[in-house]
Design a protein around this motif. Structure first.
Motif, PDB file in Angstrom:
ATOM      1  N   TYR A   1       0.821  -1.212   0.000  1.00 38.82           N
ATOM      2  CA  TYR A   1       0.000   0.000   0.000  1.00 38.82           C
ATOM      3  C   TYR A   1       0.850   1.255   0.000  1.00 38.82           C
ATOM      4  N   GLU A   2       0.274   2.348  -0.531  1.00 39.01           N
ATOM      5  CA  GLU A   2       0.821   3.674  -0.270  1.00 39.01           C
ATOM      6  C   GLU A   2      -0.080   4.335   0.779  1.00 39.01           C
ATOM      7  N   ALA A   3       0.533   4.814   1.846  1.00 47.25           N
ATOM      8  CA  ALA A   3      -0.210   5.509   2.897  1.00 47.25           C
ATOM      9  C   ALA A   3      -0.406   6.964   2.487  1.00 47.25           C
TER      10      ALA A   3
ATOM     11  N   VAL B   1       5.479   5.451   2.317  1.00 48.33           N
ATOM     12  CA  VAL B   1       5.151   6.701   3.006  1.00 48.33           C
ATOM     13  C   VAL B   1       5.787   7.852   2.238  1.00 48.33           C
ATOM     14  N   ASN B   2       5.036   8.907   2.016  1.00 46.28           N
ATOM     15  CA  ASN B   2       5.582  10.095   1.339  1.00 46.28           C
ATOM     16  C   ASN B   2       6.380  10.933   2.323  1.00 46.28           C
ATOM     17  N   ILE B   3       7.606  11.263   1.960  1.00 48.83           N
ATOM     18  CA  ILE B   3       8.434  12.110   2.813  1.00 48.83           C
ATOM     19  C   ILE B   3       8.667  13.424   2.074  1.00 48.83           C
TER      20      ILE B   3
ATOM     21  N   LEU C   1      10.108   4.645   1.276  1.00 43.72           N
ATOM     22  CA  LEU C   1       9.958   6.093   1.383  1.00 43.72           C
ATOM     23  C   LEU C   1       9.819   6.665  -0.011  1.00 43.72           C
ATOM     24  N   GLU C   2       8.776   7.462  -0.233  1.00 44.68           N
ATOM     25  CA  GLU C   2       8.586   8.111  -1.538  1.00 44.68           C
ATOM     26  C   GLU C   2       9.075   9.549  -1.466  1.00 44.68           C
ATOM     27  N   VAL C   3       9.977   9.879  -2.367  1.00 43.67           N
ATOM     28  CA  VAL C   3      10.516  11.248  -2.412  1.00 43.67           C
ATOM     29  C   VAL C   3      10.444  11.745  -3.855  1.00 43.67           C
TER      30      VAL C   3
ATOM     31  N   ILE D   1      11.314   7.026  -6.204  1.00 48.04           N
ATOM     32  CA  ILE D   1      11.167   8.390  -6.727  1.00 48.04           C
ATOM     33  C   ILE D   1       9.720   8.548  -7.156  1.00 48.04           C
ATOM     34  N   ASP D   2       9.046   9.516  -6.557  1.00 44.42           N
ATOM     35  CA  ASP D   2       7.620   9.755  -6.790  1.00 44.42           C
ATOM     36  C   ASP D   2       7.438  10.731  -7.947  1.00 44.42           C
ATOM     37  N   ASP D   3       6.312  10.627  -8.636  1.00 41.96           N
ATOM     38  CA  ASP D   3       5.948  11.590  -9.691  1.00 41.96           C
ATOM     39  C   ASP D   3       7.065  11.750 -10.719  1.00 41.96           C
TER      40      ASP D   3
ATOM     41  N   LEU E   1      10.951   3.334  -9.198  1.00 46.83           N
ATOM     42  CA  LEU E   1      10.586   4.529  -9.959  1.00 46.83           C
ATOM     43  C   LEU E   1       9.079   4.557 -10.104  1.00 46.83           C
ATOM     44  N   LYS E   2       8.459   5.654  -9.664  1.00 46.87           N
ATOM     45  CA  LYS E   2       7.012   5.800  -9.857  1.00 46.87           C
ATOM     46  C   LYS E   2       6.758   6.800 -10.969  1.00 46.87           C
ATOM     47  N   ILE E   3       6.193   6.310 -12.052  1.00 42.97           N
ATOM     48  CA  ILE E   3       5.930   7.175 -13.202  1.00 42.97           C
ATOM     49  C   ILE E   3       4.687   8.011 -12.928  1.00 42.97           C
TER      50      ILE E   3
HETATM   51 MG    MG Z   1       3.429   9.206  -3.305  1.00 41.17          MG
END
Ligand code: MG
Ligand code: C2E
Ligand code: MG
Ligand code: MG
Length: 286
Positions: free
Chosen positions: A58-60, A122-124, A154-156, A183-185, A204-206
């Motif tokens: 999951y992404e919180a 978790v988004n940081i 950790l999503e950054v 890496i987010d976005d 890597l998150k596209i």
């Molecule tokens: Mg995110």
């Protein structure tokens, strides 16, 4: 005349600015109270394996139910928390809650042999990542929950990694602890695909603007991002998948994971826990 006019404008500008600052201060105080008063909670959005369509974790995502106001979206209050220095408190709350929750799910449903254990992302915020304290914050959340570091991601955002040497060092240290880094976005900043090779990241998150685009150039970019990421040994997650055709395309491109409304909206904790058991990532309790 021109001068008088200019002064008038300056006064109006001052007034607007004063109001804006007052509103910002009010919002800051409300965020602070909200954190202390239990007004924040997390939703969990499923991240799914593209080939098997099974849950991988999951992404919180934080939610603030502000009394008398209703739901305040993160895009409205995270930037304010970042400017005011409250972001550390928000991130610590999310880290603590997400790790505690996944550890609890795992304890009540010990898992299926042969299935990988579920992760929680978790988004940081970049501001927090630049602060040395982030390393201790993550270590504390892991210690308090007992969650193995490998199950936390950790999503950054990419800009953070390029702009800030301190953030880069902290991320390297966190990765050394065994925590996953995504890496987010990706694609919305100015990182070149080649720079990925030297970054302390494993996923890597596209960004959904590419995934959801109908433009041939964007679709081609998605293909390139997936290939390059795989060359560098990274796992690829496509975000914002809303259409079956998008998922089919991602499958054809060998994209590893997907997230989006087609698969599931972000879920309340109780539903996310139930799904985890049903999907067979973890065995049913008892
Ligand atoms: Mg995110
Ligand atoms: P993000 O990390 O890129 O999170 C993904 C956002 O896209 C989430 O919005 C999610 O609900 C939304 N989304 C997921 N699937 C779809 C889809 O198929 N279509 C569309 N249109 N949207 C989809 P949300 O929860 O409003 O979060 C927005 C942003 O706020 C996040 O972007 C993240 O940057 C930030 N944020 C959210 N939670 C936290 C948090 O706990 N801490 C920090 N620091 N930032 C957070
Ligand atoms: Mg994202
Ligand atoms: Mg996004």
């Amino acid at each position: 005349r021109a001068k008088a006019h200019g002064r008038g404008r300056a006064e109006i500008f001052d007034e607007t600015l004063r109001l804006q600052l007052a509103r910002q201060a009010e919002l800051e105080a409300a965020i602070s109270r909200g954190l202390a008063g239990g007004e924040m909670h997390l939703l969990y959005q499923p991240v799914v394996d593209v080939a098997s369509e099974r849950l991988t974790g999951y992404e919180a995502l934080v939610r603030w139910e502000r009394p008398g106001v209703g739901l305040v979206p993160p895009d409205r209050f995270i930037p304010v928390a970042e400017r005011s220095g409250l972001i550390g408190d928000v991130d610590r709350f999310v880290l603590g809650e997400a790790t505690r929750q996944l550890a609890e799910w795992l304890a009540t449903a010990p898992g299926t042999p042969g299935r990988p254990e579920p992760t929680v992302a978790v988004n940081i915020s970049g501001r927090h990542l630049a602060d040395r304290r982030v390393v201790a914050d993550v270590a504390e959340a892991l210690a308090a929950s007992g969650l193995p570091a490998r199950l936390l991601v950790l999503e950054v955002t990419e800009t953070v990694l390029v702009d800030d040497p301190a953030a880069y060092d902290h991320l390297t240290e966190l990765r050394g602890m065994g925590v996953g880094i995504a890496i987010d976005d990706f694609g919305t900043g100015y990182t070149s695909i080649g720079q990925l090779r030297s970054m302390p990241v494993d996923t890597l998150k596209i960004d959904r603007s590419f995934v959801a685009s109908a433009e041939p150039a964007h679709l081609e970019l998605v293909t390139l991002m997936i290939r390059a990421a795989h060359t560098f040994g990274l796992t690829v997650v496509a975000e914002g998948v809303e259409e079956p055709a998008q998922l089919a395309r991602l499958r054809a491109e060998a994209c590893d994971r997907a997230q989006g409304y087609l698969l599931s909206r972000p879920l309340p904790a109780a539903q996310a826990g139930a799904l985890l058991r049903r999907d067979g990532v973890t065995a049913p309790a008892g």
